[in-house]
Design a protein around this motif. Structure first.
Motif: not given
Length: 103
Positions: A16-18, A21-22, A25
């Motif tokens: 999942n892209p989110k 990203a997490a 990060e």
């Protein structure tokens, strides 16, 4: 209702892209923390970098190999014993960075 097998569910969440990203990060935060913990010790024989796999992020301390007598990454992190018997505690740069990031 049809449930997805655990492996398929994990694979879809990890991609999942989110979530990606997490992960990125968090990896960058840990690397930044490690650089802060290493900074007071001057130029170490190792460098701190980030690497990414399909779903995971890694913070890596690697040896630059320029000088024979520079301490290795493992010795910087965990400490060691010199030939004369003196011991040196490790700096725990990566361990403290992870603890601080809460990851």
């Amino acid at each position: 209702m049809r449930l997805r097998p655990k492996r398929a569910f994990n694979r879809s969440v990890a991609r999942n892209p989110k979530v990606k990203a997490a992960v990125r990060e968090n990896t960058e935060t840990i690397a930044a923390n490690a650089r802060v913990f290493a900074a007071p010790h001057g130029t170490l024989a190792s460098r701190i970098s980030t690497e990414y796999g399909d779903v995971d992020g890694y913070v890596v301390m690697s040896d630059n190999g320029k000088k024979k007598n520079e301490p290795a990454a493992a010795a910087i992190e965990f400490g060691g014993t010199f030939k004369n018997g003196r011991t040196q505690k490790g700096l725990r740069v990566l361990g403290r960075a992870v603890d601080t990031a809460g990851g």
